[in-house]
Write an enzyme that holds these catalytic residues in place. Structure first.
Site, PDB file in Angstrom:
ATOM      1  CG  HIS A 225       6.530-104.581 -38.788  1.00  0.00           C
ATOM      2  ND1 HIS A 225       6.469-106.045 -38.642  1.00  0.00           N
ATOM      3  CD2 HIS A 225       5.637-104.135 -39.560  1.00  0.00           C
ATOM      4  CE1 HIS A 225       5.232-106.242 -39.291  1.00  0.00           C
ATOM      5  NE2 HIS A 225       4.770-104.994 -39.865  1.00  0.00           N
TER       6      HIS A 225
ATOM      7  CD  GLU B  67      19.879 -83.537 -56.580  1.00  0.00           C
ATOM      8  OE1 GLU B  67      20.149 -82.718 -57.211  1.00  0.00           O
ATOM      9  OE2 GLU B  67      18.964 -83.725 -56.120  1.00  0.00           O
TER      10      GLU B  67
ATOM     11  CE  LYS C 172      38.284 -86.708 -73.360  1.00  0.00           C
ATOM     12  NZ  LYS C 172      37.047 -85.880 -73.389  1.00  0.00           N
TER      13      LYS C 172
ATOM     14  CD  GLU D 195      17.401 -79.663 -46.271  1.00  0.00           C
ATOM     15  OE1 GLU D 195      17.387 -81.026 -46.526  1.00  0.00           O
ATOM     16  OE2 GLU D 195      17.554 -78.756 -47.123  1.00  0.00           O
TER      17      GLU D 195
ATOM     18  CD  GLN E 135      28.448 -79.449 -62.846  1.00  0.00           C
ATOM     19  OE1 GLN E 135      28.172 -80.593 -62.992  1.00  0.00           O
ATOM     20  NE2 GLN E 135      28.176 -78.882 -61.667  1.00  0.00           N
TER      21      GLN E 135
ATOM     22  CB  THR F 135      37.960 -82.817 -70.097  1.00  0.00           C
ATOM     23  OG1 THR F 135      37.357 -84.142 -69.618  1.00  0.00           O
ATOM     24  CG2 THR F 135      39.332 -82.738 -70.150  1.00  0.00           C
ATOM     25  N   GLY F 136      34.917 -82.273 -68.901  1.00  0.00           N
ATOM     26  CA  GLY F 136      33.222 -82.049 -69.028  1.00  0.00           C
ATOM     27  C   GLY F 136      32.778 -80.588 -69.082  1.00  0.00           C
TER      28      GLY F 136
END
Lengths: 408, 297
Positions: B255, B98, B43, B213, B20, B17-18
């Site tokens: 360390h 994220e 909801k 990466e 995005q 429902t948001g």
């Protein structure tokens, strides 16, 4: 990782119910004297900088009286030690150490790790080299945590016996809970001390916390802002401006770090930025900065701030704007603030060539914006990130040749 | 075939429902993804794009058979939302957020392993089996710009690079079986190697591309798998972020990190390791189709 200073680490551990010697952060010799007075005169005065190996660097002084505490503070304050400006000292009560142990937790992958040893109070790396068997390492199940049972087993394996075993197991499990509560990714307790009666004391404590956990820890969030970008040196004026913009607009932070080259980089999408930077170096180019952008609140303002910083960097001679094929963001969001920044600084792209490799939604609108601007090359719809990198490296070489020609 | 998702995959959307959630769910529906229902606590009973909304995953899965949960949930709520789907027996969870705290990601990954489930993410834009199904914002509302059906399986630690990799494969006429953005976090819900193994087992995938990466041992695990001889398909690796090795390292803090971490998780070390293990190492996007075509013959 955001490195807490000793006062922050110890305050967190104290709040978690751990036995931490009393201590005070002090910004002046007078404050240090007053703190030592409260501690009964005898104290330890340490430079409050977020790094280890302070003892070896002379940043830790044992003092017998309040007057000596003031003198020690005077000697440390205002100096630079291990790359950090000493703005405050930590004045702490002396724990009567009878035995020194070592305990650390690390969360840099799965599973979390615990390292412990009865050889505390010394450099653990040195112990690792000379007597690796003195170091016990084990995995921690994140669904269970570091329990007293596991702690007891490991300390027993390390050679601890009797009542000390129960004490250390209890303190160790509590330290794990504090580690998790703080959203820490690194915690080193060295030494974890016992006094002659077998009572524990958390004497040396260093913690690094996860930036993603900071929303749960507003007490650290503001200071942590600064550590996002240039942890190994202070910010320059332009980097400070970006830090300011990050503070102003919550949500994803921009990372902007200046380097020693001449190619301005406005690159993003994490991996695509890394790849373009690598490829530039491989072709002999030198970036003037690296950026990593996150969409979110204030995207337009953040983008413009980075463009302004790039334009204000005196070493920059040209600019690559390179993004991975956009999937949700709009191309014009990258181009519009560029034009605004150029206008604001009165920069003519004929003297400061710009390459755009910005494809995806909104591309037509973005192309229309720069169609009649000489000096801006907007690479075609079939171009790859490789093409942008090749072109900007050529341009950088031309600019250098021009400069060399002008100098002669 | 493809891995993890196809035209039959039934998707539940947590946080439908948001803003995005609504937008990206629409894009998924437009693409043909079988989104069957949504969940937003409080909801229940509402509808989004004609789909029923429930208060909890347990309630939703009683009414609908669900193969996959897609989460549009803020970072600090993501762990609980993933655990909710795992508890309801969902075996594929896509967690987009994220900035999920690392302790939460450790719990998510451990819980996924325990449940025998796959968690894609966190910090991802999802996954796509071109022409069949997409789950997440991947490809936006124009997936065909980059993702076309084909023969290559892609697993990327960067969501943005997933699009760029698919695009060079599209222009090279190779296309994609499934592209998984596995998520860029230090602790992903599911390790890179698991996806590589799925591609090896998928009869329609002829070759595999990985994007790596700095940091984590993801690429080391893939290299060990290659050395074991179990990878029967060509694997092209593109790794980015070597430039970071040229940064000053700074004053070390504590360390223990230095002792446990080592210089083996730099990009250059991983590239060497992968090359020595039989991977085809690309240094630019243009290298990828070249290396792949040579290997496929």
């Amino acid at each position: 990782m955001y490195k807490l200073t000793e006062d922050q680490s110890k305050a967190a551990l104290r709040a978690a119910g751990l036995p931490v010697p009393e201590g005070f952060a002090c910004a002046s010799p007078e404050q240090a004297a007053a703190a030592a007075e409260r501690l009964g005169g005898q104290a330890v005065v340490k430079a409050l900088i977020p790094t280890g190996r302070r003892g070896k660097a002379g940043a830790v002084k044992l003092v017998p009286t309040a007057a000596d505490a003031a003198a020690a503070a005077r000697a440390l304050l205002g100096t630079e030690m291990l790359g950090h400006a000493v703005e405050r000292v930590y004045v702490e009560g002396r724990f009567p150490i009878a035995r020194e142990l070592y305990l650390s937790f690390l969360l840099d992958g799965l599973p979390p790790q615990v390292v412990l040893s009865t050889a505390g109070g010394v450099d653990i790396e040195e112990t690792h080299r000379t007597d690796p068997d003195a170091i016990i390492r084990d995995d921690i199940d994140p669904l269970v945590g570091f329990t007293e049972t596991q702690a007891c087993t490991l300390w027993a394996r390390a050679g601890v016996k009797g009542a000390e075993l129960g004490t250390l197991a209890e303190v160790s499990a509590r330290l794990w809970r504090a580690f998790r509560e703080a959203d820490a990714v690194m915690m080193e307790i060295n030494p974890l001390a016992l006094d002659a009666q077998g009572r524990p004391g958390v004497v040396g404590a260093m913690m690094g916390v996860d930036e993603n956990g900071l929303p749960r820890h507003p007490e650290w969030a503001e200071q942590a802002d600064g550590s996002l970008i240039a942890a190994w040196r202070g910010f320059n004026e332009r980097e400070k401006r970006i830090a300011e913009v990050n503070r102003k607009f919550k949500g994803g932070a921009i990372r902007y770090t200046e380097l020693d080259g001449d190619i301005g980089l406005f690159v993003g999408g994490g991996g695509a930025g890394l790849l373009q930077h690598d490829m530039i170096l491989a072709l002999g180019g030198r970036p003037a900065n690296h950026t990593d952008m996150n969409p979110g609140p204030g995207t337009g303002e953040k983008n413009k701030a980075v463009y302004l910083a790039i334009l204000d960097n005196p070493n920059t001679t040209c600019l690559l704007v390179g993004f991975n094929y956009l999937q949700l963001a709009q191309c014009e969001q990258k181009v519009e603030p560029l034009l605004a920044a150029l206008k604001e600084r009165g920069v003519d792209p004929r003297d400061f060539p710009i390459v755009l490799r910005v494809l995806g939604p909104g591309e037509d609108a973005a192309r229309a914006m720069v169609k009649d601007v000489p000096g801006i090359t907007y690479l075609g719809p079939d171009s790859s990130l490789d093409d942008g990198v090749r072109l900007i490296c050529e341009i950088s070489r031309e600019r250098k040749a021009l400069k060399a020609g002008a100098a002669q | 075939m493809s891995i993890l998702i196809d035209e039959r995959t039934r998707v539940l959307v947590q946080g439908i429902t948001g803003g995005q959630g609504r937008r990206d769910t629409k894009h998924c529906l437009d693409y043909g993804t079988k989104v069957v229902c949504g969940v937003t606590p409080g909801k229940g009973g509402e509808e989004v794009h004609g789909l029923p909304v429930f208060n909890s995953v347990a309630e939703a899965t009683q009414a609908h058979a669900v193969d996959c949960s897609l989460l549009f949930v803020p970072p600090l709520a993501t762990k609980d939302a993933v655990l909710e789907s795992l508890a309801a027996g969902v075996k594929l969870v896509v967690a987009l957020a994220e900035f999920v705290p690392r302790h939460d990601t450790a719990i998510i990954a451990a819980a996924a392993r325990k449940a025998g489930a796959i968690v894609v993410g966190c910090n991802t834009n999802g996954l796509i089996s071109p022409g069949k199904c997409k789950v997440g914002g991947i490809g936006g509302d124009r997936p065909y710009d980059c993702y076309v059906p084909g023969r290559i399986g892609v697993v990327s630690r960067s969501g943005g690079m997933s699009a760029e990799l698919a695009r060079v494969l599209k222009f090279a006429g190779l296309g994609v079986t499934t592209s998984v953005s596995m998520g860029g976090d230090v602790i992903p819900g599911t390790p890179m190697l698991e996806y590589v193994k799925m591609f090896v087992a998928d009869p329609e995938t002829d070759g595999i591309v990985i994007f790596g990466e700095p940091g984590t041992r993801a690429e080391h695990d893939v290299a060990a798998f290659l050395r074991s001889g179990a990878c029967t398909k060509p694997l092209v690796a593109l790794l980015a972020g070597e430039f970071q090795e040229h940064y000053p390292k700074g004053v070390s803090f504590g360390h223990v990190a230095a002792m446990i971490e080592s210089d083996t998780d730099t990009v250059s070390a991983k590239r060497r390791l992968l090359a020595d293990s039989g991977a085809l190492v690309a240094h630019s996007l243009g290298d990828i189709p070249r290396l792949m075509r040579d290997a496929l013959g």
